[in-house]
Write an enzyme that holds these catalytic residues in place. Sequence first.
Site, PDB file in Angstrom:
ATOM      1  N   ARG A 193      -0.993 -11.058   0.634  1.00  0.00           N
ATOM      2  CA  ARG A 193      -2.162 -10.846   1.477  1.00  0.00           C
ATOM      3  C   ARG A 193      -1.996  -9.539   2.229  1.00  0.00           C
ATOM      4  O   ARG A 193      -0.866  -9.172   2.603  1.00  0.00           O
ATOM      5  CB  ARG A 193      -2.292 -11.960   2.537  1.00  0.00           C
ATOM      6  CG  ARG A 193      -2.978 -13.221   2.071  1.00  0.00           C
ATOM      7  CD  ARG A 193      -4.469 -13.026   1.837  1.00  0.00           C
ATOM      8  NE  ARG A 193      -5.114 -14.251   1.379  1.00  0.00           N
ATOM      9  CZ  ARG A 193      -5.225 -14.630   0.105  1.00  0.00           C
ATOM     10  NH1 ARG A 193      -4.737 -13.875  -0.858  1.00  0.00           N
ATOM     11  NH2 ARG A 193      -5.845 -15.763  -0.215  1.00  0.00           N
TER      12      ARG A 193
ATOM     13  N   GLU B 211      -9.138  -5.370   3.981  1.00  0.00           N
ATOM     14  CA  GLU B 211      -9.840  -5.099   2.720  1.00  0.00           C
ATOM     15  C   GLU B 211     -11.281  -5.629   2.772  1.00  0.00           C
ATOM     16  O   GLU B 211     -11.533  -6.587   3.499  1.00  0.00           O
ATOM     17  CB  GLU B 211      -9.078  -5.726   1.535  1.00  0.00           C
ATOM     18  CG  GLU B 211      -8.990  -7.226   1.585  1.00  0.00           C
ATOM     19  CD  GLU B 211      -8.106  -7.808   0.475  1.00  0.00           C
ATOM     20  OE1 GLU B 211      -6.956  -7.393   0.322  1.00  0.00           O
ATOM     21  OE2 GLU B 211      -8.599  -8.722  -0.202  1.00  0.00           O
TER      22      GLU B 211
ATOM     23  N   HIS C  51      -7.594  -6.466  -5.318  1.00  0.00           N
ATOM     24  CA  HIS C  51      -7.396  -7.923  -5.183  1.00  0.00           C
ATOM     25  C   HIS C  51      -7.831  -8.673  -6.451  1.00  0.00           C
ATOM     26  O   HIS C  51      -8.735  -9.516  -6.414  1.00  0.00           O
ATOM     27  CB  HIS C  51      -8.168  -8.449  -3.950  1.00  0.00           C
ATOM     28  CG  HIS C  51      -7.605  -9.751  -3.424  1.00  0.00           C
ATOM     29  ND1 HIS C  51      -7.607 -10.115  -2.095  1.00  0.00           N
ATOM     30  CD2 HIS C  51      -7.031 -10.803  -4.064  1.00  0.00           C
ATOM     31  CE1 HIS C  51      -7.063 -11.320  -1.950  1.00  0.00           C
ATOM     32  NE2 HIS C  51      -6.703 -11.748  -3.130  1.00  0.00           N
TER      33      HIS C  51
END
Length: 328
Positions: free
Chosen positions: A240, A269, A287
């Site tokens: 993360r 993000e 991601h």
Amino acid sequence: MSKPRILVARAVFPEVITRLEQHFEVESNPTDEAWSKPQLIARLKGKQGAFTTGGDRIDAEVLVACPDLKICANMAVGYNNFDLDAMTTAGVLATNAPDVLTETTADFGFALLMATARRITESEHFLRAGKWSQWSYDMFAGSDIHGATLGILGMGRIGQGIAKRGAHGFGMKVIYHNRSRLDAALEADCKASYVSKEELLRSADHLVLVLPYSAESHHTIGAAELAMMKPTATLVNIARGGIVDDAALAAALKDRRIAAAGLDVFEGEPKVHPDLLSVPNVVLTPHIASATLPTRMAMADLAASNLIAFFEGKRPPTPLNPSLLATK
Ligand code: 8YV
């Protein structure tokens, strides 16, 4: 009897929406607009269930505004978008989507490690820019993967998948650090040795982060930790954003305090720290570690199965606060 009302907060596979519509009155988000919190609340009001993704924050403010809500099913294994304590207090069941993405995500972790160590994207940019004029002995010379020491921070299911790929496929020496040590059989399966966090940082040639995000894991890797790593080391983050201090990492990459990094997740993000965009020795992906169609379908199906089971009065397959089920 009227069907329960649910909100699907982001666009998902049409087949999954069709499946949900057999059980629920569904409000979906086919244009895939990322809603602000007030927009999410406005749509969630009056719904008994929610199908969420990692970007949809469910906290006390949302729960107070949406008192009809009974369950939120996350299409993600990570659930730091949930305030689990607030959900439990409000009597709202939380579920996640573990297991179905383990191998796909471990594949990607390894792909990012290889791209980082062997400078694949950096060299492709060079080629595409028309800069390749001749062979030279050290052009994009990277570091070896086979036989190197693979460090893994966070040894859950995905960490173990990466360990096995490294140990069995590439003959790597695998060391790991985790909140709790694996039992001997799992360690043998992964050919992995438990070490302190400091030893992990100091000894790894390639360090992969796979730990969950929480207040405790915020900036687990900052300037001090980066300073302990070998100057030839690479760092991969598929966990993360927020686990790494991105500003400190960008500075370390710029000053070559470590050789390179591969990042699939970022603080704040989809914004990316501008300093990371300007250093060449970092591989950046948006991601996508779990992004294969079969795996994303399995994740969406599992989230749907959690919602369906819950409203049928059955035990949802992957509850996060199962104490709520025990008292039902
Ligand atoms: C998801 C993830 O793509 O499962 C997770 O925890 O990070 C990813 O697989 C993302 O969170 C969207 O839900």
